[in-house]
Write a protein that holds these residues in place. Sequence first.
Motif: not given
Length: 109
Positions: A15-16, A23-24, A31-32, A57-58
């Motif tokens: 989940s968000y 993770m920042t 990474e994405n 975005i996450f």
Amino acid sequence: MIQKFQKTERIFHPSYKEKTGTMTLEKFLMENFQFPDEDFEKICGFLRQDSGLEKIIFELPNLIQSEITYDKLQIKFYEEFQEDYLQLEVNVFTPIDTVTSLKVEEKLE
């Protein structure tokens, strides 16, 4: 009586809150997504101003991955607007054909 059991595999989508707790934003983006180097700090600042957009975005890579397999994601500012108006654009690069791509795009929107 014979019982049959079938084991299914569910892909875990954190989940968000779980993602942001470990993770920042900067690390997640690195990474994405691919992005123009000169816009990285500006994109991070833009996302931090709107927690709803940051949440989207996450969750976006997992959402897209649930529909199609992609080669890469790119995030950048949409370039055709006036200087005082910013809009983010996410591009998904995938090997699927155009018709399928448009159907998936419509579904994701």
